[in-house]
Design a protein around this motif. Structure first.
Motif, mmCIF file in Angstrom:
data_model
loop_
_atom_site.group_PDB
_atom_site.id
_atom_site.type_symbol
_atom_site.label_atom_id
_atom_site.label_comp_id
_atom_site.label_asym_id
_atom_site.label_seq_id
_atom_site.Cartn_x
_atom_site.Cartn_y
_atom_site.Cartn_z
ATOM 1 N N ASP A 34 33.396 26.475 29.757
ATOM 2 C CA ASP A 34 34.155 27.710 30.017
ATOM 3 C C ASP A 34 33.776 28.289 31.366
ATOM 4 N N PHE A 35 32.498 28.217 31.683
ATOM 5 C CA PHE A 35 32.034 28.761 32.955
ATOM 6 C C PHE A 35 32.630 27.976 34.131
ATOM 7 N N ILE A 36 32.707 26.651 33.976
ATOM 8 C CA ILE A 36 33.229 25.810 35.057
ATOM 9 C C ILE A 36 34.714 26.060 35.254
ATOM 10 N N ARG A 37 35.447 26.285 34.137
ATOM 11 C CA ARG A 37 36.893 26.480 34.236
ATOM 12 C C ARG A 37 37.282 27.843 34.811
ATOM 13 N N LYS A 38 36.363 28.738 34.929
ATOM 14 C CA LYS A 38 36.697 30.060 35.467
ATOM 15 C C LYS A 38 37.185 29.953 36.911
ATOM 16 N N GLN A 39 38.027 30.904 37.269
ATOM 17 C CA GLN A 39 38.491 30.981 38.647
ATOM 18 C C GLN A 39 37.580 31.929 39.415
ATOM 19 N N PHE A 40 37.207 31.492 40.576
ATOM 20 C CA PHE A 40 36.295 32.284 41.389
ATOM 21 C C PHE A 40 37.005 32.777 42.645
ATOM 22 N N ILE A 41 36.650 33.981 43.052
ATOM 23 C CA ILE A 41 37.212 34.584 44.265
ATOM 24 C C ILE A 41 36.154 34.499 45.359
ATOM 25 N N ASP A 42 36.537 33.950 46.487
ATOM 26 C CA ASP A 42 35.552 33.849 47.571
ATOM 27 C C ASP A 42 35.961 34.631 48.817
ATOM 28 N N VAL A 43 37.201 35.190 48.839
ATOM 29 C CA VAL A 43 37.639 36.023 49.958
ATOM 30 C C VAL A 43 38.294 37.279 49.384
ATOM 31 N N LEU A 44 37.791 38.444 49.771
ATOM 32 C CA LEU A 44 38.349 39.721 49.324
ATOM 33 C C LEU A 44 38.750 40.524 50.551
ATOM 34 N N GLN A 45 40.036 40.878 50.617
ATOM 35 C CA GLN A 45 40.544 41.651 51.749
ATOM 36 C C GLN A 45 41.858 42.319 51.354
ATOM 37 N N TRP A 46 42.292 43.281 52.185
ATOM 38 C CA TRP A 46 43.553 43.989 51.944
ATOM 39 C C TRP A 46 44.267 44.190 53.258
ATOM 40 N N THR A 47 45.477 43.674 53.316
ATOM 41 C CA THR A 47 46.341 43.931 54.465
ATOM 42 C C THR A 47 47.306 45.032 54.067
ATOM 43 N N GLU A 93 42.294 39.790 37.683
ATOM 44 C CA GLU A 93 42.320 39.604 36.233
ATOM 45 C C GLU A 93 41.944 38.169 35.889
ATOM 46 N N ASP A 94 41.022 38.014 34.921
ATOM 47 C CA ASP A 94 40.526 36.707 34.483
ATOM 48 C C ASP A 94 39.856 35.933 35.619
ATOM 49 N N MET A 95 39.402 36.651 36.640
ATOM 50 C CA MET A 95 38.726 36.000 37.762
ATOM 51 C C MET A 95 37.399 36.705 38.007
ATOM 52 N N GLU A 96 36.488 35.997 38.622
ATOM 53 C CA GLU A 96 35.196 36.571 38.951
ATOM 54 C C GLU A 96 34.908 36.341 40.430
ATOM 55 N N ILE A 97 34.118 37.224 40.976
ATOM 56 C CA ILE A 97 33.768 37.138 42.397
ATOM 57 C C ILE A 97 32.607 36.162 42.552
ATOM 58 N N GLN A 98 32.835 35.183 43.400
ATOM 59 C CA GLN A 98 31.811 34.176 43.652
ATOM 60 C C GLN A 98 30.627 34.785 44.393
ATOM 61 N N TYR A 99 29.433 34.422 43.955
ATOM 62 C CA TYR A 99 28.240 34.836 44.686
ATOM 63 C C TYR A 99 28.332 34.285 46.107
ATOM 64 N N GLY A 100 28.144 35.170 47.119
ATOM 65 C CA GLY A 100 28.264 34.769 48.508
ATOM 66 C C GLY A 100 29.684 34.863 49.042
ATOM 67 N N ALA A 101 30.597 35.433 48.243
ATOM 68 C CA ALA A 101 31.975 35.595 48.710
ATOM 69 C C ALA A 101 32.018 36.519 49.921
ATOM 70 N N SER A 102 33.134 36.446 50.639
ATOM 71 C CA SER A 102 33.307 37.233 51.863
ATOM 72 C C SER A 102 34.186 38.451 51.565
ATOM 73 N N LEU A 103 33.692 39.620 51.952
ATOM 74 C CA LEU A 103 34.456 40.865 51.843
ATOM 75 C C LEU A 103 34.784 41.354 53.252
#
Length: 344
Positions: free
Chosen positions: A5-18, A32-42
């Motif tokens: 289940d952990f492997i199938r999760k979707q990870f976010i590695d770039v967070l930004q707003w235009t 939703e149903d996503m988690e922020i990857q450790y070391g992701a870029s904000l």
């Protein structure tokens, strides 16, 4: 199974707003149903700020810049989530972006006249309108007090509340300016400054900064403006009531002349004009004698050469002046009796 289940999760590695140009003040990053990857870029652009909300609490606030989300860059989140530093797990949190640019040309106005105390007139009802601009200055406070957990919060959503704040403080701003209405209308910049000083704390209390306030017009309702115009006219003639009555009569002469002859004839115009001038002279003389305390009766006008049609036309015009409040009932009755004697 938990590992799969952990492997199938979707990870976010770039967070930004235009930002779009739709007046958005606050926007929640969709995860939703996503988690922020450790070391992701904000990435937080100029004129933006970002806020992490974790377990219902504001955890961190980020200004413009690019950040790598690690335990070193978000220590408060680390504390709240109690990350397993050995595993360096992704984390689930809410991320909100806030626009901090100026929201310009916001309109305000008094939908109904407001009543204020005035040094010159005692109390007046006035109207005012203008525009203003503001920005989000404290996103943490704005989130907790205004925008909350909504996916987006716009300028239009806030417009009614800010208009209400402005109207609520107008009377206090006028009182703080210490200026009577006439000076206030002539010095709209001073009025705007007083209004800005009065409103700034109310805006700050919800995380906003009031950048600019303008007053484009200060006026009286139409019926009060007519009274003010009459007072200005009296001030122009000073204590000379004779001149004031002549002025009032002169204003009424065009109306008298229109219907004097029944058909707008030259003869009718002449009758109306002559009656108005004669009446102005008589009233000026009577009022002047009354102000001087002479108490003497007005001198009757010569009766020679007066035609019945002229007397009737004059009576009609006197009736119009009485209806307009220029003549009192007593003055009308006296002139009527005098003119009717001329028909005998």
């Amino acid at each position: 199974m938990a590992l799969m289940d952990f492997i199938r999760k979707q990870f976010i590695d770039v967070l930004q707003w235009t930002e779009s140009d739709d007046g958005t003040l606050a926007w929640r990053f969709p995860m939703e149903d996503m988690e922020i990857q450790y070391g992701a870029s904000l990435t937080v652009r100029e004129s933006q700020m970002a806020v992490f909300v974790n377990e219902g609490k504001v955890a961190d606030v980020f200004g413009p810049g690019m950040y790598k989300l690690t335990t070193q860059t978000i220590p408060v989140l680390t504390y709240l989530r109690n990350w397993d530093k050995l595993f360096q797990s992704p984390f689930k949190s809410d991320l909100y972006f806030f626009s901090t640019r100026q929201q310009v040309d916001q309109r305000w106005g008094t939908p109904q006249p407001i009543t204020i105390r005035d040094q010159d007139f005692g109390a007046v009802r006035l109207r005012a309108f203008g525009n203003y601009s503001y920005r989000v200055a404290d996103p943490r406070l704005f989130h907790t007090e205004i925008s909350g957990t909504r996916d987006a919060y716009t300028v239009a959503d806030l417009d009614g509340q800010l208009r209400g704040l402005i109207l609520q403080h107008i009377s206090n701003a006028i009182a703080a300016s210490g200026k009577p209405f006439l000076d206030l209308a002539a010095s709209q910049v001073a009025f705007a400054q007083a209004l800005t000083t009065e409103l700034a704390p109310a805006f700050a209390a919800i995380g906003l900064k009031l950048d600019l306030m303008t007053v484009q017009n200060v006026s009286l309702p139409e019926e009060l403006q007519k009274i003010l115009d009459q007072r200005i006219g009296m001030g122009m003639v000073g204590n000379d009531m004779g001149r004031f009555v002549q002025y009032q009569t002169g204003q009424a002469i065009p109306e008298l002349a229109k219907g004097a002859g029944g058909g707008g004839s030259v003869a009718g115009d002449a009758i109306g004009l002559g009656a108005g001038v004669a009446l102005g002279q008589v009233l000026a003389q009577n009022l002047q004698q009354g102000l001087q305390g002479t108490g003497s009766a007005p001198q009757p006008q010569p009766a020679a050469g007066v035609r019945p049609d002229e007397v009737m036309a004059t009576l009609e015009k006197l009736g119009e002046l009485k209806a307009k409040g220029i003549l009192t009932q007593e003055e009308f009755d006296a002139k009527k009796a005098e003119l009717l004697k001329k028909l005998v």
